[in-house]
Scaffold this active site. Structure first.
Site, PDB file in Angstrom:
ATOM      1  N   GLN A 128       0.832  -1.197   0.000  1.00 10.91           N
ATOM      2  CA  GLN A 128       0.000   0.000   0.000  1.00 10.91           C
ATOM      3  C   GLN A 128       0.870   1.252   0.000  1.00 10.91           C
ATOM      4  O   GLN A 128       1.720   1.429   0.888  1.00 10.91           O
ATOM      5  CB  GLN A 128      -0.892  -0.009   1.243  1.00 10.91           C
ATOM      6  CG  GLN A 128      -1.399   1.335   1.734  1.00 10.91           C
ATOM      7  CD  GLN A 128      -2.491   1.916   0.865  1.00 10.91           C
ATOM      8  OE1 GLN A 128      -2.193   2.584  -0.114  1.00 10.91           O
ATOM      9  NE2 GLN A 128      -3.738   1.666   1.230  1.00 10.91           N
ATOM     10  N   GLN A 146     -19.235   3.894   0.037  1.00 15.68           N
ATOM     11  CA  GLN A 146     -18.411   3.566  -1.121  1.00 15.68           C
ATOM     12  C   GLN A 146     -17.807   2.176  -0.939  1.00 15.68           C
ATOM     13  O   GLN A 146     -17.048   1.945  -0.003  1.00 15.68           O
ATOM     14  CB  GLN A 146     -17.293   4.595  -1.284  1.00 15.68           C
ATOM     15  CG  GLN A 146     -16.320   4.296  -2.407  1.00 15.68           C
ATOM     16  CD  GLN A 146     -16.992   4.371  -3.777  1.00 15.68           C
ATOM     17  OE1 GLN A 146     -17.820   5.233  -4.013  1.00 15.68           O
ATOM     18  NE2 GLN A 146     -16.623   3.467  -4.662  1.00 15.68           N
ATOM     19  N   GLU A 158      -8.529   0.880   2.038  1.00 13.86           N
ATOM     20  CA  GLU A 158      -8.064   0.381   3.333  1.00 13.86           C
ATOM     21  C   GLU A 158      -8.524   1.289   4.472  1.00 13.86           C
ATOM     22  O   GLU A 158      -8.830   0.812   5.569  1.00 13.86           O
ATOM     23  CB  GLU A 158      -6.546   0.255   3.351  1.00 13.86           C
ATOM     24  CG  GLU A 158      -6.010  -0.291   4.675  1.00 13.86           C
ATOM     25  CD  GLU A 158      -4.505  -0.514   4.679  1.00 13.86           C
ATOM     26  OE1 GLU A 158      -3.927  -0.560   5.785  1.00 13.86           O
ATOM     27  OE2 GLU A 158      -3.918  -0.636   3.580  1.00 13.86           O
ATOM     28  N   ARG A 172     -11.325   2.966   4.704  1.00 17.92           N
ATOM     29  CA  ARG A 172     -12.710   2.622   5.026  1.00 17.92           C
ATOM     30  C   ARG A 172     -12.785   1.315   5.814  1.00 17.92           C
ATOM     31  O   ARG A 172     -13.581   1.180   6.739  1.00 17.92           O
ATOM     32  CB  ARG A 172     -13.507   2.478   3.714  1.00 17.92           C
ATOM     33  CG  ARG A 172     -14.055   3.786   3.176  1.00 17.92           C
ATOM     34  CD  ARG A 172     -14.453   3.662   1.716  1.00 17.92           C
ATOM     35  NE  ARG A 172     -13.302   3.854   0.847  1.00 17.92           N
ATOM     36  CZ  ARG A 172     -13.224   3.434  -0.399  1.00 17.92           C
ATOM     37  NH1 ARG A 172     -14.225   2.770  -0.920  1.00 17.92           N
ATOM     38  NH2 ARG A 172     -12.157   3.667  -1.116  1.00 17.92           N
ATOM     39  N   GLU A 221      -5.493   5.877  -6.947  1.00 19.43           N
ATOM     40  CA  GLU A 221      -6.640   6.207  -6.095  1.00 19.43           C
ATOM     41  C   GLU A 221      -6.233   7.136  -4.966  1.00 19.43           C
ATOM     42  O   GLU A 221      -6.935   8.090  -4.638  1.00 19.43           O
ATOM     43  CB  GLU A 221      -7.248   4.910  -5.545  1.00 19.43           C
ATOM     44  CG  GLU A 221      -8.625   5.087  -4.929  1.00 19.43           C
ATOM     45  CD  GLU A 221      -8.597   5.046  -3.414  1.00 19.43           C
ATOM     46  OE1 GLU A 221      -9.658   5.279  -2.803  1.00 19.43           O
ATOM     47  OE2 GLU A 221      -7.518   4.792  -2.845  1.00 19.43           O
ATOM     48  N   ARG A 280      -7.101  11.360  -4.512  1.00 19.49           N
ATOM     49  CA  ARG A 280      -7.695  11.882  -3.286  1.00 19.49           C
ATOM     50  C   ARG A 280      -6.709  12.725  -2.492  1.00 19.49           C
ATOM     51  O   ARG A 280      -7.016  13.189  -1.408  1.00 19.49           O
ATOM     52  CB  ARG A 280      -8.185  10.707  -2.421  1.00 19.49           C
ATOM     53  CG  ARG A 280      -9.365   9.979  -3.030  1.00 19.49           C
ATOM     54  CD  ARG A 280      -9.623   8.664  -2.339  1.00 19.49           C
ATOM     55  NE  ARG A 280      -9.630   8.834  -0.900  1.00 19.49           N
ATOM     56  CZ  ARG A 280      -9.229   7.905  -0.043  1.00 19.49           C
ATOM     57  NH1 ARG A 280      -8.763   6.772  -0.487  1.00 19.49           N
ATOM     58  NH2 ARG A 280      -9.290   8.124   1.243  1.00 19.49           N
TER      59      ARG A 280
END
Length: 305
Positions: free
Chosen positions: A55, A79, A96, A98, A129, A133
């Site tokens: 990650q 989401q 991750e 969330r 992603e 953000r």
């Protein structure tokens, strides 16, 4: 900051964009493999999910996680989390944060979208992603680029197309990984900005300068000036040699020119020489590394650094 994914129109750099990777399945995955997992949104136990070891984002703000957990406790996970089959369970590709918040909210199940991604596709999506953000620090983003280059053979140009940024942006971030680990940590916890860090690449005693910048809250321009003074004495000698002898302008004119040289030097972070005569003159800028030349070209062209 929204947790929603923001698929982009397919780009030519890697032959496909996030929209083709994350879009509705037509029975095949993005690389032509037959789809072997159910499509659509499903509910899975939170214990069936595991985080992605690679990650890009390493830092999760605890207070922000608590706020998200409160929202999830009240409204659920709106989401879905993107996952891929992994071992006997599923590995998180995107979402991750969330998933972590859902555990704090004591949820037993979360909505997920299952996709059969390759390792390269997984890293692409996880990186993009987070970038979309604006969740990654400069160092985390650079490490994501480095892994895609080293492990999956991506070029800098392909990465620039993938994340919709300039190639120089990718190049400049990768250069941050040349900094000593303590300075990278300062960028990681946002004590230093990317501009501060770039000024310290390949600079003698860079850690001491970084600590001074942080302790005194110095600006990027201050950091560039300190870095310039710490570089090879050849550069400082060039700056001293740039001063012409007294001429017809007189001492006042010379002093004004020297002041202007210093002012421009502080702005550019490089040694500046002004040669002035009655018919005009020249401005010369001395650099000692390709990094400095690259920085100068970007500033003169107005490109963001």
């Amino acid at each position: 900051m929204s947790d929603a994914l923001s698929p982009r129109r397919p780009r030519s750099g890697l032959g496909r964009g996030l929209s083709s990777l994350l879009g509705d399945s037509d029975g095949e995955t993005g690389n032509g493999r037959a789809q072997t997992v159910p499509t659509g949104v499903r509910q899975l136990p939170v214990t069936a999910l595991s985080p992605l070891p690679g990650q890009p984002r390493r830092f999760f703000d605890e207070s922000a996680l608590d706020e998200l957990a409160e929202s999830i406790a009240a409204r659920g996970v709106i989401q879905p989390i993107v996952v891929r089959p992994h071992g006997k369970g599923f590995q998180i590709v995107a979402g991750e944060r969330r998933w972590r918040a859902a555990q704090r909210a004591r949820l037993h199940e979360v909505p997920v979208v299952v996709r059969d991604f390759t390792d390269a596709e997984t890293m692409e999506i996880a990186l993009v992603e987070n970038i979309q953000r604006r969740d990654l620090t400069a160092i985390e983003e650079a490490e994501g680029y480095r892994r895609l280059i080293d492990e999956f053979g991506h070029t800098q140009e392909a990465l620039a197309n993938l994340v919709a940024k300039s190639r120089s942006h990718v190049t400049n971030l990768l250069r941050l990984l040349e900094l000593p680990k303590p300075i990278q940590d300062m960028v990681g916890d946002q004590r230093l900005s990317m501009g501060h860090a770039r000024a310290l690449i390949n600079v003698p005693e860079a850690e001491a300068i970084a600590e001074r910048v942080v302790a005194k809250g110095l600006s990027v321009r201050d950091a560039e000036r300190l870095a310039r003074n710490a570089r090879n004495p050849v550069e400082r000698k060039a700056r001293g040699a740039a001063r012409p002898s007294s001429g017809s302008e007189g001492e006042t004119g010379d002093a004004d020119l020297r002041a202007l040289e210093r002012q421009l030097g502080d702005v550019l972070g490089l040694a500046v020489q002004i040669g002035h005569s009655g018919n005009g003159g020249t401005i010369s800028v001395a650099y000692s590394t390709l990094d400095q030349l690259d920085m100068l070209c970007q500033r003169l062209s107005g490109e963001r650094i």
